[in-house]
Design a protein around this motif. Sequence first.
Motif, PDB file in Angstrom:
ATOM      1  N   ALA A 205       0.828  -1.205   0.000  1.00 54.40           N
ATOM      2  CA  ALA A 205       0.000   0.000   0.000  1.00 54.40           C
ATOM      3  C   ALA A 205       0.863   1.256   0.000  1.00 54.40           C
ATOM      4  O   ALA A 205       0.565   2.230  -0.709  1.00 54.40           O
ATOM      5  CB  ALA A 205      -0.934   0.001   1.207  1.00 54.40           C
ATOM      6  N   ALA A 206       1.930   1.257   0.792  1.00 57.38           N
ATOM      7  CA  ALA A 206       2.823   2.420   0.839  1.00 57.38           C
ATOM      8  C   ALA A 206       3.499   2.644  -0.511  1.00 57.38           C
ATOM      9  O   ALA A 206       3.675   3.791  -0.945  1.00 57.38           O
ATOM     10  CB  ALA A 206       3.869   2.226   1.939  1.00 57.38           C
ATOM     11  N   GLN A 207       3.872   1.577  -1.190  1.00 56.13           N
ATOM     12  CA  GLN A 207       4.489   1.695  -2.513  1.00 56.13           C
ATOM     13  C   GLN A 207       3.501   2.236  -3.541  1.00 56.13           C
ATOM     14  O   GLN A 207       3.865   3.010  -4.441  1.00 56.13           O
ATOM     15  CB  GLN A 207       4.989   0.309  -2.966  1.00 56.13           C
ATOM     16  N   LEU A 208       2.232   1.870  -3.392  1.00 48.55           N
ATOM     17  CA  LEU A 208       1.215   2.221  -4.383  1.00 48.55           C
ATOM     18  C   LEU A 208       0.619   3.610  -4.182  1.00 48.55           C
ATOM     19  O   LEU A 208      -0.003   4.151  -5.098  1.00 48.55           O
ATOM     20  CB  LEU A 208       0.101   1.173  -4.337  1.00 48.55           C
ATOM     21  N   ALA A 209       0.809   4.191  -3.013  1.00 50.44           N
ATOM     22  CA  ALA A 209       0.152   5.462  -2.681  1.00 50.44           C
ATOM     23  C   ALA A 209       0.908   6.657  -3.264  1.00 50.44           C
ATOM     24  O   ALA A 209       1.413   7.518  -2.547  1.00 50.44           O
ATOM     25  CB  ALA A 209       0.021   5.607  -1.165  1.00 50.44           C
ATOM     26  N   GLY A 210       0.964   6.709  -4.589  1.00 49.20           N
ATOM     27  CA  GLY A 210       1.628   7.821  -5.264  1.00 49.20           C
ATOM     28  C   GLY A 210       1.289   7.821  -6.741  1.00 49.20           C
ATOM     29  O   GLY A 210       1.095   6.751  -7.340  1.00 49.20           O
ATOM     30  N   VAL A 211       1.212   8.992  -7.342  1.00 48.96           N
ATOM     31  CA  VAL A 211       0.857   9.086  -8.753  1.00 48.96           C
ATOM     32  C   VAL A 211       1.958   8.495  -9.628  1.00 48.96           C
ATOM     33  O   VAL A 211       1.678   7.786 -10.606  1.00 48.96           O
ATOM     34  CB  VAL A 211       0.594  10.553  -9.150  1.00 48.96           C
ATOM     35  N   ARG A 212       3.213   8.769  -9.304  1.00 53.61           N
ATOM     36  CA  ARG A 212       4.315   8.304 -10.149  1.00 53.61           C
ATOM     37  C   ARG A 212       4.369   6.787 -10.271  1.00 53.61           C
ATOM     38  O   ARG A 212       4.462   6.257 -11.395  1.00 53.61           O
ATOM     39  CB  ARG A 212       5.646   8.842  -9.618  1.00 53.61           C
ATOM     40  N   PRO A 213       4.314   6.017  -9.156  1.00 53.72           N
ATOM     41  CA  PRO A 213       4.329   4.557  -9.322  1.00 53.72           C
ATOM     42  C   PRO A 213       3.117   4.028 -10.078  1.00 53.72           C
ATOM     43  O   PRO A 213       3.228   3.074 -10.851  1.00 53.72           O
ATOM     44  CB  PRO A 213       4.378   4.032  -7.880  1.00 53.72           C
ATOM     45  N   ILE A 214       1.952   4.653  -9.880  1.00 51.67           N
ATOM     46  CA  ILE A 214       0.753   4.204 -10.583  1.00 51.67           C
ATOM     47  C   ILE A 214       0.901   4.445 -12.088  1.00 51.67           C
ATOM     48  O   ILE A 214       0.584   3.570 -12.904  1.00 51.67           O
ATOM     49  CB  ILE A 214      -0.488   4.921 -10.024  1.00 51.67           C
ATOM     50  N   ARG A 215       1.398   5.620 -12.461  1.00 51.05           N
ATOM     51  CA  ARG A 215       1.631   5.893 -13.884  1.00 51.05           C
ATOM     52  C   ARG A 215       2.628   4.910 -14.481  1.00 51.05           C
ATOM     53  O   ARG A 215       2.475   4.442 -15.617  1.00 51.05           O
ATOM     54  CB  ARG A 215       2.125   7.318 -14.059  1.00 51.05           C
ATOM     55  N   GLY A 216       3.661   4.594 -13.716  1.00 48.63           N
ATOM     56  CA  GLY A 216       4.664   3.649 -14.202  1.00 48.63           C
ATOM     57  C   GLY A 216       4.088   2.267 -14.425  1.00 48.63           C
ATOM     58  O   GLY A 216       4.396   1.599 -15.421  1.00 48.63           O
ATOM     59  N   LEU A 217       3.222   1.826 -13.525  1.00 45.61           N
ATOM     60  CA  LEU A 217       2.593   0.508 -13.675  1.00 45.61           C
ATOM     61  C   LEU A 217       1.676   0.479 -14.896  1.00 45.61           C
ATOM     62  O   LEU A 217       1.688  -0.488 -15.675  1.00 45.61           O
ATOM     63  CB  LEU A 217       1.802   0.171 -12.411  1.00 45.61           C
ATOM     64  N   LEU A 218       0.880   1.538 -15.079  1.00 43.15           N
ATOM     65  CA  LEU A 218      -0.007   1.595 -16.237  1.00 43.15           C
ATOM     66  C   LEU A 218       0.786   1.613 -17.542  1.00 43.15           C
ATOM     67  O   LEU A 218       0.395   0.970 -18.534  1.00 43.15           O
ATOM     68  CB  LEU A 218      -0.896   2.839 -16.155  1.00 43.15           C
ATOM     69  N   ARG A 219       1.886   2.345 -17.551  1.00 47.08           N
ATOM     70  CA  ARG A 219       2.696   2.442 -18.766  1.00 47.08           C
ATOM     71  C   ARG A 219       3.276   1.083 -19.136  1.00 47.08           C
ATOM     72  O   ARG A 219       3.230   0.676 -20.304  1.00 47.08           O
ATOM     73  CB  ARG A 219       3.827   3.451 -18.552  1.00 47.08           C
ATOM     74  N   ARG A 220       3.787   0.358 -18.172  1.00 48.55           N
ATOM     75  CA  ARG A 220       4.400  -0.937 -18.474  1.00 48.55           C
ATOM     76  C   ARG A 220       3.361  -2.014 -18.774  1.00 48.55           C
ATOM     77  O   ARG A 220       3.627  -2.953 -19.527  1.00 48.55           O
ATOM     78  CB  ARG A 220       5.303  -1.365 -17.328  1.00 48.55           C
ATOM     79  N   ALA A 221       2.170  -1.891 -18.181  1.00 55.51           N
ATOM     80  CA  ALA A 221       1.119  -2.875 -18.443  1.00 55.51           C
ATOM     81  C   ALA A 221       0.570  -2.754 -19.855  1.00 55.51           C
ATOM     82  O   ALA A 221       0.076  -3.732 -20.428  1.00 55.51           O
ATOM     83  CB  ALA A 221      -0.010  -2.715 -17.431  1.00 55.51           C
ATOM     84  N   ARG A 222       0.620  -1.552 -20.431  1.00 57.35           N
ATOM     85  CA  ARG A 222       0.190  -1.302 -21.809  1.00 57.35           C
ATOM     86  C   ARG A 222      -1.226  -1.839 -22.071  1.00 57.35           C
ATOM     87  O   ARG A 222      -1.482  -2.530 -23.051  1.00 57.35           O
ATOM     88  CB  ARG A 222       1.185  -1.910 -22.816  1.00 57.35           C
ATOM     89  N   GLY A 223      -2.130  -1.537 -21.164  1.00 59.45           N
ATOM     90  CA  GLY A 223      -3.520  -1.905 -21.353  1.00 59.45           C
ATOM     91  C   GLY A 223      -3.884  -3.307 -20.912  1.00 59.45           C
ATOM     92  O   GLY A 223      -5.054  -3.694 -20.959  1.00 59.45           O
TER      93      GLY A 223
END
Length: 241
Positions: free
Chosen positions: A191-209
Amino acid sequence: MNPFDAPATVLDWFARIGTLIALGSWLTHVTRTRLRNRAVRRFFGGTEISLVLPLRTLQGRTAVAEPDYLAARTLETFLATRGIRCETRFVGPEEPLSLGPGGHLLICGPKSSADVAERMSRDPRLRFTHRADGWRIVTRDTGLSYRSRNDSTGEDSDIGYLSRTREAAVGGDRTVVTIAGVHAQGSAIVAAQLAGVRPIRGLLRRARGSGFSAVIGGSYAEHTLRVLDTAELGFFRHPDR
């Protein structure tokens, strides 16, 4: 032209330029905020999501483990800053999840819910497995095993599982984000790792939909139950459907 009017004219132009700069800065800030909010809302599945916590039997009574509660509050506080409201509900080990359309955040592992265990068994990249020396997270393709240092060395450290999937549901699609620690502290670390815009954007970018699974590690202070640091140990994109 009156010579005394020149300074006033210059000051007037400086005031106008300053106003334009301030307006431009405000518009930039508003645009960035909207884009950040949009990314977080996309990740979790909307502006209103359900947050599911497991009920455990602790010292003879039904309760929520403190690390699970910390994980929930960490993300609930962060999501509120992004305009997302969480509706918290609790599930027992044999109680069905009953996930409808929309966004769902599950802070629950396979040991605490039969339905969560069944869902995680369908993860195409990672699996929870129990061995004589404790639980591990194992990659399905290579057999790479992630073990909590709490089990191997007794450190105040743990690892956790994170996944995001998009699924068809009656009445519309649903987004399910699942967090599960090898120990309860691992949930707070994820939860602490996920509570930020930057990590969330990074996960979405690498998941590619597509969906994905990840392993997150970190350390914590036991007595105050405070996450000290976090790190992504592995990211695994799900196959395209």
